[in-house]
Design a protein around this motif. Structure first.
Motif, mmCIF file in Angstrom:
data_model
loop_
_atom_site.group_PDB
_atom_site.id
_atom_site.type_symbol
_atom_site.label_atom_id
_atom_site.label_comp_id
_atom_site.label_asym_id
_atom_site.label_seq_id
_atom_site.Cartn_x
_atom_site.Cartn_y
_atom_site.Cartn_z
ATOM 1 N N UNK A 110 0.638 -1.217 -0.142
ATOM 2 C CA UNK A 110 -0.070 0.035 -0.045
ATOM 3 C C UNK A 110 1.008 1.211 -0.014
ATOM 4 N N UNK A 111 1.798 1.316 0.777
ATOM 5 C CA UNK A 111 2.686 2.521 0.936
ATOM 6 C C UNK A 111 3.511 2.715 -0.270
ATOM 7 N N UNK A 112 4.200 1.569 -0.924
ATOM 8 C CA UNK A 112 4.693 1.815 -2.095
ATOM 9 C C UNK A 112 3.939 2.099 -3.235
ATOM 10 N N UNK A 113 2.671 1.694 -3.357
ATOM 11 C CA UNK A 113 1.843 2.019 -4.459
ATOM 12 C C UNK A 113 1.500 3.332 -4.292
ATOM 13 N N UNK A 122 10.546 4.537 -8.401
ATOM 14 C CA UNK A 122 10.821 3.102 -7.312
ATOM 15 C C UNK A 122 12.470 3.197 -7.225
ATOM 16 N N UNK A 123 12.511 3.232 -6.005
ATOM 17 C CA UNK A 123 13.965 3.238 -5.692
ATOM 18 C C UNK A 123 14.417 2.456 -4.406
ATOM 19 N N UNK A 124 15.322 2.239 -4.010
ATOM 20 C CA UNK A 124 15.734 1.808 -2.703
ATOM 21 C C UNK A 124 15.118 2.510 -1.610
ATOM 22 N N UNK A 125 15.382 4.017 -1.642
ATOM 23 C CA UNK A 125 14.708 4.582 -0.551
ATOM 24 C C UNK A 125 13.141 4.427 -0.638
ATOM 25 N N UNK A 128 12.600 1.156 1.150
ATOM 26 C CA UNK A 128 12.948 1.196 2.652
ATOM 27 C C UNK A 128 11.880 2.018 3.601
ATOM 28 N N UNK A 129 11.356 3.144 2.852
ATOM 29 C CA UNK A 129 10.254 3.672 3.603
ATOM 30 C C UNK A 129 8.967 2.929 3.449
ATOM 31 N N UNK A 130 8.688 2.144 2.607
ATOM 32 C CA UNK A 130 7.403 1.220 2.360
ATOM 33 C C UNK A 130 7.609 0.148 3.519
ATOM 34 N N UNK A 131 8.873 -0.550 3.408
ATOM 35 C CA UNK A 131 8.958 -1.313 4.435
ATOM 36 C C UNK A 131 9.218 -1.007 5.844
ATOM 37 N N UNK A 132 9.724 -0.075 5.992
ATOM 38 C CA UNK A 132 10.006 0.408 7.427
ATOM 39 C C UNK A 132 8.582 0.792 8.118
ATOM 40 N N UNK A 133 7.918 1.853 7.220
ATOM 41 C CA UNK A 133 6.604 2.141 7.517
ATOM 42 C C UNK A 133 5.510 0.809 8.074
ATOM 43 N N UNK A 134 5.721 -0.302 7.064
ATOM 44 C CA UNK A 134 5.062 -1.395 7.156
ATOM 45 C C UNK A 134 5.382 -2.187 8.556
ATOM 46 N N UNK A 135 6.632 -2.134 8.890
ATOM 47 C CA UNK A 135 7.022 -2.653 10.131
ATOM 48 C C UNK A 135 6.872 -1.704 11.303
#
Length: 159
Positions: A110-113, A122-125, A128-135
């Motif tokens: 959701x966050x990345x979308x 679409x980048x590493x950043x 990372x923001x999408x994964x970090x936000x989900x966690x």
């Protein structure tokens, strides 16, 4: 923005007033039955105040600017409706992904979308923001507040 911020602020006040009516139980946990609704109401009020502040600052800077350049602003009719429809489609995909991927995977998607839909690349950043936000959200809701979140189909396959 001024109207939406004002409506959101009124809704937050009503919501917080109703939250104060939730009875405290002797069997409740440390957060209590009204803890989570209180957090949501406070977040809504803060978001409404930030929207109102942003609106006032934008009007103030527009009034002092010699000639505002509207380049990049959408002038097409229905543009806002199309943007809202796109975000609604992303939210529907999130709801569909919850039982399959689980909370962490669905929130990361959701966050990345949303970030990609808003024009970020679409980048590493971004990842990372999408994964970090989900966690972070899993830690807040699933661990700290103890709210059960969907585990997903893959979790049952892994044991």
């Amino acid at each position: 923005d001024l109207v939406c911020g004002s409506i959101a602020l009124v809704l937050a006040a009503i919501y917080l007033n109703e939250t104060a009516e939730i009875q405290v139980s002797a069997l409740g946990d440390t957060v209590g039955a009204g803890g989570f609704p209180l957090i949501l109401g406070a977040l809504l009020a803060v978001a409404a105040l930030l929207l109102l502040l942003q609106t006032f600052l934008a009007r103030r800077s527009a009034a002092t600017a010699p000639s505002p350049d509207r380049e990049g602003e959408p002038e097409r009719p229905g543009y806002g409706v199309k943007r809202a429809a796109g975000l609604t489609a992303i939210a529907a995909a999130f709801i569909a992904a919850l039982p399959l991927g689980g909370y962490v995977v669905a929130v990361a998607l959701l966050l990345s979308g949303v970030m990609l839909y808003q024009g970020l690349t679409l980048s590493r950043r971004t990842l990372l923001v999408a994964g970090g936000g989900a966690l972070f959200l899993y830690g807040l809701f699933g661990l700290l507040l103890g709210i059960p979140v969907p585990k997903g189909l893959w979790a049952s396959l892994l044991g």
